[in-house]
Scaffold this motif. Sequence first.
Motif, PDB file in Angstrom:
ATOM      1  N   HIS A 122       0.808  -1.221   0.000  1.00  0.00           N
ATOM      2  CA  HIS A 122       0.000   0.000   0.000  1.00  0.00           C
ATOM      3  C   HIS A 122       0.842   1.273   0.000  1.00  0.00           C
ATOM      4  O   HIS A 122       0.430   2.289  -0.573  1.00  0.00           O
ATOM      5  N   ILE A 123       1.991   1.250   0.657  1.00  0.00           N
ATOM      6  CA  ILE A 123       2.768   2.482   0.825  1.00  0.00           C
ATOM      7  C   ILE A 123       4.129   2.407   0.150  1.00  0.00           C
ATOM      8  O   ILE A 123       4.717   3.432  -0.181  1.00  0.00           O
ATOM      9  N   GLY A 124       4.619   1.196  -0.088  1.00  0.00           N
ATOM     10  CA  GLY A 124       5.895   1.062  -0.767  1.00  0.00           C
ATOM     11  C   GLY A 124       7.072   0.853   0.160  1.00  0.00           C
ATOM     12  O   GLY A 124       8.214   0.776  -0.303  1.00  0.00           O
ATOM     13  N   MET A 125       6.838   0.780   1.466  1.00  0.00           N
ATOM     14  CA  MET A 125       7.891   0.500   2.437  1.00  0.00           C
ATOM     15  C   MET A 125       7.269  -0.191   3.638  1.00  0.00           C
ATOM     16  O   MET A 125       6.053  -0.133   3.830  1.00  0.00           O
ATOM     17  N   THR A 126       8.095  -0.855   4.429  1.00  0.00           N
ATOM     18  CA  THR A 126       7.563  -1.546   5.605  1.00  0.00           C
ATOM     19  C   THR A 126       7.207  -0.533   6.682  1.00  0.00           C
ATOM     20  O   THR A 126       7.667   0.609   6.664  1.00  0.00           O
ATOM     21  N   PHE A 127       6.386  -0.982   7.645  1.00  0.00           N
ATOM     22  CA  PHE A 127       6.010  -0.093   8.742  1.00  0.00           C
ATOM     23  C   PHE A 127       7.230   0.308   9.571  1.00  0.00           C
ATOM     24  O   PHE A 127       7.357   1.465   9.974  1.00  0.00           O
ATOM     25  N   LEU A 128       8.141  -0.622   9.815  1.00  0.00           N
ATOM     26  CA  LEU A 128       9.331  -0.297  10.616  1.00  0.00           C
ATOM     27  C   LEU A 128      10.221   0.705   9.886  1.00  0.00           C
ATOM     28  O   LEU A 128      10.783   1.618  10.508  1.00  0.00           O
ATOM     29  N   ASP A 129      10.330   0.572   8.564  1.00  0.00           N
ATOM     30  CA  ASP A 129      11.098   1.560   7.789  1.00  0.00           C
ATOM     31  C   ASP A 129      10.414   2.923   7.848  1.00  0.00           C
ATOM     32  O   ASP A 129      11.078   3.963   7.949  1.00  0.00           O
ATOM     33  N   LEU A 130       9.101   2.904   7.773  1.00  0.00           N
ATOM     34  CA  LEU A 130       8.351   4.157   7.859  1.00  0.00           C
ATOM     35  C   LEU A 130       8.572   4.836   9.207  1.00  0.00           C
ATOM     36  O   LEU A 130       8.786   6.047   9.281  1.00  0.00           O
ATOM     37  N   ALA A 131       8.523   4.046  10.284  1.00  0.00           N
ATOM     38  CA  ALA A 131       8.728   4.606  11.623  1.00  0.00           C
ATOM     39  C   ALA A 131      10.130   5.209  11.744  1.00  0.00           C
ATOM     40  O   ALA A 131      10.312   6.294  12.315  1.00  0.00           O
ATOM     41  N   ARG A 132      11.120   4.526  11.184  1.00  0.00           N
ATOM     42  CA  ARG A 132      12.488   5.055  11.213  1.00  0.00           C
ATOM     43  C   ARG A 132      12.574   6.354  10.421  1.00  0.00           C
ATOM     44  O   ARG A 132      13.260   7.298  10.816  1.00  0.00           O
ATOM     45  N   LEU A 133      11.889   6.385   9.283  1.00  0.00           N
ATOM     46  CA  LEU A 133      11.907   7.577   8.435  1.00  0.00           C
ATOM     47  C   LEU A 133      11.289   8.764   9.165  1.00  0.00           C
ATOM     48  O   LEU A 133      11.785   9.892   9.094  1.00  0.00           O
ATOM     49  N   ARG A 134      10.206   8.518   9.867  1.00  0.00           N
ATOM     50  CA  ARG A 134       9.548   9.576  10.636  1.00  0.00           C
ATOM     51  C   ARG A 134      10.477  10.111  11.718  1.00  0.00           C
ATOM     52  O   ARG A 134      10.574  11.319  11.949  1.00  0.00           O
ATOM     53  N   ARG A 135      11.154   9.188  12.392  1.00  0.00           N
ATOM     54  CA  ARG A 135      12.075   9.618  13.452  1.00  0.00           C
ATOM     55  C   ARG A 135      13.226  10.422  12.873  1.00  0.00           C
ATOM     56  O   ARG A 135      13.641  11.445  13.434  1.00  0.00           O
ATOM     57  N   ALA A 136      13.736   9.990  11.725  1.00  0.00           N
ATOM     58  CA  ALA A 136      14.804  10.752  11.075  1.00  0.00           C
ATOM     59  C   ALA A 136      14.306  12.144  10.683  1.00  0.00           C
ATOM     60  O   ALA A 136      15.028  13.141  10.811  1.00  0.00           O
ATOM     61  N   GLY A 137      13.048  12.215  10.234  1.00  0.00           N
ATOM     62  CA  GLY A 137      12.483  13.515   9.861  1.00  0.00           C
ATOM     63  C   GLY A 137      12.412  14.460  11.040  1.00  0.00           C
ATOM     64  O   GLY A 137      12.659  15.656  10.909  1.00  0.00           O
ATOM     65  N   ARG A 138      12.089  13.926  12.222  1.00  0.00           N
ATOM     66  CA  ARG A 138      12.055  14.761  13.421  1.00  0.00           C
ATOM     67  C   ARG A 138      13.452  15.306  13.732  1.00  0.00           C
ATOM     68  O   ARG A 138      13.611  16.469  14.119  1.00  0.00           O
TER      69      ARG A 138
END
Length: 360
Positions: A122-138
């Motif tokens: 649905h999104i093109g990446m795993t949920f754990l990768d997404l969570a890491r990406l969000r944290r990096a964005g912060r």
Amino acid sequence: MMTDLFNNSDTLYQAFLARDRSYDGHMFVCVATTGIFCRLSCPARKPGKDHVRFFETAAACLEQGYRPCKKCRPLEPAGQPEPIISNLLARLEQNPDHVWSETDLAKLGLDPSTVRRLFKRHIGMTFLDLARLRRAGRGITALAQGANVIDAQLDAGYDSASGFRDAVTRLLGQPPARLKGRHLLQADWMETPVGAMLAIADRHRLHLLEFFERKALTAEIQRLQKTMNSTVSFGRSPPIDQIEKELAAYFKGESAAFHTPLARHGSPFTCKVWDALTRIPPGVTHSYAQLAQTIGQPTAMRAVARANGANQLAIIIPCHRVIGANGSLTGYAGGLWRKNWLLTHEKRYFPACNSLANSL
């Protein structure tokens, strides 16, 4: 009446074989050997091409005597997020500092492999990768606001300095030290009935709104970063919140008006074409020749077509309302099926705009 695209059974059959989810809700396949009809993304075994027929609506399949498939459930609304995805995204928003792991997913009663597949599809990446990406964005946001690297690392929830540096560099292509004090663009995605869209904005204006499948999306983001001398971090800003609400109203058929402040990156001629596009009422279409006449340059049809194709604000600047001189659908970066869907949607839900335009 079906468009030329939807009459192309070869294209549709290949999409059926590939389980292409982009057609869900817009095209259905009827299988003569079983008497059932399915979404094109149905996981069931595929019959031969001679045994299938394609229709634009579930109603048409039912009228032909076909029964809905029990595997893909074609009568259920398309474009609705999976409950697991909605639940985890909500948890991610509520607690952005949490460092997620597969153990956390298991504690919620979820199978990590199932979550992995759903998010990849649905999104093109795993949920754990997404969570890491969000944290990096912060952490990137903290750096841009003047924080030192170690503080930004801790704010992002990274225990390892090297892990934080690697995450930032992968995300933006720049080491953390170079981001200090930089102005950032914020990016986030939103689900729509015709697929996920990416929005990029600063604190005041929306710069980009595109479908994820657009092949040129990566190049557009790179150009935007260069033009703005900025970089993009995942996060929210007021224009993204506003356009999400306005798109929701549009897709519900409640309003076709958009008031989100826009940043338009184009030449004076290109912006002139975009202005003309926004004056085409919902439910109405123009040819490139008509658009060229509208801006007072009737011989500039090719330049008008290029400006139309350069639009980075899908739906808001309605380049989907431009069709061929013979009434056929022409190229659309989001896909011709989306163009057909948007035009059909507007004619159905905004007839007042259509009638007003025809009376002028």
